[in-house]
Scaffold this motif. Structure first.
Motif, PDB file in Angstrom:
ATOM      1  N   ASP A  97       3.211  15.615  -2.107  1.00  9.78           N
ATOM      2  CA  ASP A  97       2.769  15.156  -3.421  1.00  9.78           C
ATOM      3  C   ASP A  97       2.976  16.369  -4.328  1.00  9.78           C
ATOM      4  O   ASP A  97       2.390  17.431  -4.087  1.00  9.78           O
ATOM      5  CB  ASP A  97       1.285  14.769  -3.309  1.00  9.78           C
TER       6      ASP A  97
ATOM      7  N   ASP B  86       5.763  11.949  -2.898  1.00  8.42           N
ATOM      8  CA  ASP B  86       4.661  10.983  -2.875  1.00  8.42           C
ATOM      9  C   ASP B  86       4.027  10.960  -4.264  1.00  8.42           C
ATOM     10  O   ASP B  86       3.363  11.906  -4.685  1.00  8.42           O
ATOM     11  CB  ASP B  86       3.645  11.403  -1.805  1.00  8.42           C
TER      12      ASP B  86
ATOM     13  N   TYR C 100      -2.799  14.070   2.817  1.00 11.04           N
ATOM     14  CA  TYR C 100      -2.991  12.700   3.305  1.00 11.04           C
ATOM     15  C   TYR C 100      -1.928  11.830   2.665  1.00 11.04           C
ATOM     16  O   TYR C 100      -1.747  11.852   1.439  1.00 11.04           O
ATOM     17  CB  TYR C 100      -4.384  12.175   2.909  1.00 11.04           C
ATOM     18  N   HIS C 101      -1.215  11.077   3.490  1.00  9.12           N
ATOM     19  CA  HIS C 101      -0.188  10.196   2.943  1.00  9.12           C
ATOM     20  C   HIS C 101      -0.338   8.757   3.432  1.00  9.12           C
ATOM     21  O   HIS C 101       0.504   7.926   3.121  1.00  9.12           O
ATOM     22  CB  HIS C 101       1.204  10.731   3.285  1.00  9.12           C
ATOM     23  N   GLY C 102      -1.371   8.491   4.250  1.00  6.61           N
ATOM     24  CA  GLY C 102      -1.563   7.117   4.674  1.00  6.61           C
ATOM     25  C   GLY C 102      -2.153   7.005   6.062  1.00  6.61           C
ATOM     26  O   GLY C 102      -2.392   8.012   6.742  1.00  6.61           O
TER      27      GLY C 102
ATOM     28  N   VAL D 149       1.900   8.641  -5.332  1.00  5.12           N
ATOM     29  CA  VAL D 149       0.757   7.723  -5.306  1.00  5.12           C
ATOM     30  C   VAL D 149      -0.357   8.178  -6.253  1.00  5.12           C
ATOM     31  O   VAL D 149      -1.000   7.358  -6.908  1.00  5.12           O
ATOM     32  CB  VAL D 149       0.262   7.548  -3.854  1.00  5.12           C
ATOM     33  N   GLN D 150      -0.559   9.480  -6.364  1.00  7.98           N
ATOM     34  CA  GLN D 150      -1.582   9.966  -7.305  1.00  7.98           C
ATOM     35  C   GLN D 150      -0.964  10.503  -8.596  1.00  7.98           C
ATOM     36  O   GLN D 150      -1.539  10.361  -9.666  1.00  7.98           O
ATOM     37  CB  GLN D 150      -2.428  11.056  -6.643  1.00  7.98           C
TER      38      GLN D 150
ATOM     39  N   LYS E 233      -1.261   3.332  -5.658  1.00  5.06           N
ATOM     40  CA  LYS E 233      -2.525   3.145  -6.384  1.00  5.06           C
ATOM     41  C   LYS E 233      -2.474   2.518  -7.794  1.00  5.06           C
ATOM     42  O   LYS E 233      -2.909   1.390  -7.950  1.00  5.06           O
ATOM     43  CB  LYS E 233      -3.288   4.460  -6.429  1.00  5.06           C
TER      44      LYS E 233
ATOM     45  N   SER F  23       0.843  -1.197   0.000  1.00  2.00           N
ATOM     46  CA  SER F  23       0.000   0.000   0.000  1.00  2.00           C
ATOM     47  C   SER F  23       0.875   1.242   0.000  1.00  2.00           C
ATOM     48  O   SER F  23       2.064   1.197   0.370  1.00  2.00           O
ATOM     49  CB  SER F  23      -0.886   0.025   1.249  1.00  2.00           C
ATOM     50  N   GLY F  24       0.251   2.350  -0.398  1.00  2.00           N
ATOM     51  CA  GLY F  24       0.945   3.634  -0.358  1.00  2.00           C
ATOM     52  C   GLY F  24       1.320   3.996   1.072  1.00  2.00           C
ATOM     53  O   GLY F  24       2.371   4.599   1.318  1.00  2.00           O
ATOM     54  N   THR F  25       0.476   3.647   2.012  1.00  4.63           N
ATOM     55  CA  THR F  25       0.774   3.892   3.428  1.00  4.63           C
ATOM     56  C   THR F  25       2.096   3.235   3.815  1.00  4.63           C
ATOM     57  O   THR F  25       2.978   3.884   4.393  1.00  4.63           O
ATOM     58  CB  THR F  25      -0.347   3.315   4.322  1.00  4.63           C
TER      59      THR F  25
ATOM     60  N   ASN G 289      -4.569  16.095  -3.215  1.00  6.91           N
ATOM     61  CA  ASN G 289      -5.565  16.204  -2.138  1.00  6.91           C
ATOM     62  C   ASN G 289      -5.797  17.658  -1.744  1.00  6.91           C
ATOM     63  O   ASN G 289      -6.894  18.042  -1.333  1.00  6.91           O
ATOM     64  CB  ASN G 289      -5.132  15.388  -0.915  1.00  6.91           C
TER      65      ASN G 289
HETATM   66  C1  PLP Z   1      -1.151  11.074  -2.059  1.00  8.15           C
HETATM   67  C2  PLP Z   1      -1.458   9.794  -1.334  1.00  8.15           C
HETATM   68  N1  PLP Z   1      -0.473   9.142  -0.692  1.00  8.15           N
HETATM   69  C3  PLP Z   1      -0.689   7.991  -0.046  1.00  8.15           C
HETATM   70  C4  PLP Z   1      -1.938   7.416   0.013  1.00  8.15           C
HETATM   71  C5  PLP Z   1      -2.142   6.151   0.775  1.00  8.15           C
HETATM   72  O1  PLP Z   1      -2.202   5.058  -0.080  1.00  8.15           O
HETATM   73  P1  PLP Z   1      -2.918   3.695   0.393  1.00  8.15           P
HETATM   74  O2  PLP Z   1      -4.386   3.958   0.503  1.00  8.15           O
HETATM   75  O3  PLP Z   1      -2.562   2.719  -0.705  1.00  8.15           O
HETATM   76  O4  PLP Z   1      -2.305   3.310   1.690  1.00  8.15           O
HETATM   77  C6  PLP Z   1      -3.002   8.042  -0.658  1.00  8.15           C
HETATM   78  C7  PLP Z   1      -4.349   7.447  -0.647  1.00  8.15           C
HETATM   79  O5  PLP Z   1      -5.350   8.039  -0.978  1.00  8.15           O
HETATM   80  C8  PLP Z   1      -2.757   9.274  -1.333  1.00  8.15           C
HETATM   81  O6  PLP Z   1      -3.732   9.928  -1.983  1.00  8.15           O
END
Ligand code: PLP
Length: 427
Positions: free
Chosen positions: A207, A240, A135-137, A242-243, A270, A107-109, A212
């Motif tokens: 990010d 980050d 939000y990062h996790g 993830v997005q 993601k 997971s991103g978390t 977000n």
């Molecule tokens: C920018 C960002 N980083 C990290 C995460 C966390 O990822 P995960 O839900 O896979 O743990 C998210 C989830 O929405 C996110 O938007």
């Protein structure tokens, strides 16, 4: 009671009333293909929200790769496996040469949590700077530094939050240079405030497309200045992705590449496995090697052979179907259409975004550009009723968020724009 209402009641009972769901009337999805998803009544929706099925829902090449590997071997990550190593080689090759090794997670978390541990290990510092709407996790540390929705944890002594420049609301006649200096000064103040508490900075975690936060248009120079300040104080820059990652913006594979700053660590998630749970980080080999000596890190499922096959197949499709180019071309087409809607509907204050990622800032039409929060919620729900799935973001929840699978085509864009036109006209 309809069968969907009955399912919702069962869900409340067994998953809790507050497990989040999209829309006032949640959608009960049963299948997907490309940019389309189908509900239990056989109704099709255009998916203009999901970046997880990055190359389209149930892309046959990814499905086949998962099925083939699952039928051959799936196992703990502590074995030699050709697909896993080949994927890591292929992935790291898309980054700057300094980011030459990868660690896989689920997971991103987990990726961000590990990146913070590595940054603390490398710098000997503890301090973390995040944006004030991020939000990062959901781990203990990441929940505590979450600033975009409520968490029970107190914001920690070792963290500081900084505002990110939003040119639409923050410009006040200032040039890009003045704007970036003004906001970078907050990063400087955050570093000094940590130091005043005897805390050394470990990392700036952001990010770079500020998804977000509200997908603000980038202010040239801001990220570079913020990173320079953090590095001068001995901290690392964690990007980050993830997005922003895997070509979402069309112009680059990674969000940080748009700001011209190479991070010390990039975290991914993601879209990576097109829906299969694989995430991870990419960083310098010497950091990953030395951290690995100090802390035996393994992740049972992270980057297992099936995950690696899914992620590798996702990259195949991204390349073969020229989806970055598609994001640029179709993205430009959508943006032109959104600008036309902004000319027509005074509630649309600002159109923003890049590639296949758009934000529409809805405002009340006064001089202060007051956020039209209730109207934004109505538009989002109306779109859902009319068969197009989008969401909303930002500090005031007044920015429509559109981020479809990367196989979004002009015909889909026409449907999105027509449905949005109707929804904006009817609120
Ligand atoms: C920018 C960002 N980083 C990290 C995460 C966390 O990822 P995960 O839900 O896979 O743990 C998210 C989830 O929405 C996110 O938007």
């Amino acid at each position: 009671m309809s069968s969907d209402e009955a399912l919702l009641e069962r869900r409340y009972h067994v998953l809790g009333r507050n497990a989040p769901l999209f829309y006032e009337r949640p959608v009960h999805l049963v299948s997907g293909k490309g940019v389309w998803v189908t509900d239990a009544d056989g109704r099709e929706y255009l998916d203009v929200y999901n970046n997880v099925p990055h190359v389209g829902h149930c892309h046959p090449h990814v499905v086949e790769a998962i099925a083939k590997q699952a039928a051959t071997l799936n196992v703990h990550s502590r074995y030699l496996h050709e697909t896993v190593v080949a994927y890591a080689e292929r992935l790291t090759a898309t980054f700057d040469s300094s980011l030459s090794s990868a660690v896989f997670t689920c997971s991103g978390t987990e990726a961000n949590e590990l990146a913070l541990r590595m940054a603390r290990y490398r710098t000997g510092g503890e301090g973390i700077i995040v944006s004030d709407f991020s939000y990062h996790g959901n781990s203990q540390t990441l929940a505590a530094v979450t600033t975009c929705f409520p968490v029970p944890e107190a914001f920690p002594r070792f963290a500081r939050k900084v505002a990110i420049p939003d040119p639409y609301r923050d410009r006040h006649d200032r040039s890009d240079e003045e704007l970036s200096n003004h906001f970078a000064a907050q990063v400087d103040a955050a570093v000094k405030s940590l130091q005043a508490d005897g805390i050394k900075i470990a990392a700036l975690l952001i990010d770079t497309v500020f998804a977000n936060e509200g997908l603000h248009d980038p202010v040239p120079g801001y990220v570079a200045k913020a990173v320079e300040i953090v590095r001068a104080a001995g901290g690392l820059f964690i990007s980050d992705e993830v997005q922003a990652g895997f070509g979402r913006t069309g112009d680059a594979m990674w969000g940080h590449q748009l700001s011209g700053v190479v991070p010390d660590i990039a975290t991914l998630g993601k879209p990576m496995g097109n829906g299969h749970p694989i995430a991870g980080l990419v960083g310098p080999t010497d950091l990953i090697d030395s951290f690995g000596l100090a802390a035996t890190y393994f992740n049972t499922f992270g980057g297992n052979p099936v995950s690696a096959a899914a992620a590798s197949a996702m990259l195949d499709v991204l390349e073969r179907e020229h989806l970055l180019e598609n994001a640029r071309n179709v993205g430009a087409y959508v943006k032109t259409g959104l600008r036309a809607l902004a000319d027509k509907h005074s509630i649309v204050g600002n159109v923003r975004g890049r590639g296949l990622f758009f934000g529409l800032d809805l405002v009340k039409g006064d001089a202060d550009r007051s956020p039209a929060t209730a109207e934004t919620k109505r538009v989002m729900n109306l779109m859902r009723e009319n068969g197009v799935l989008i969401s909303r973001i930002g500090r005031h929840d007044n920015i429509l968020k559109m981020r479809p699978p990367m196989v979004f085509a002009k015909e889909h864009a026409d449907r999105l724009l027509a449905t949005l036109d109707d929804a904006l006209a009817s609120i």
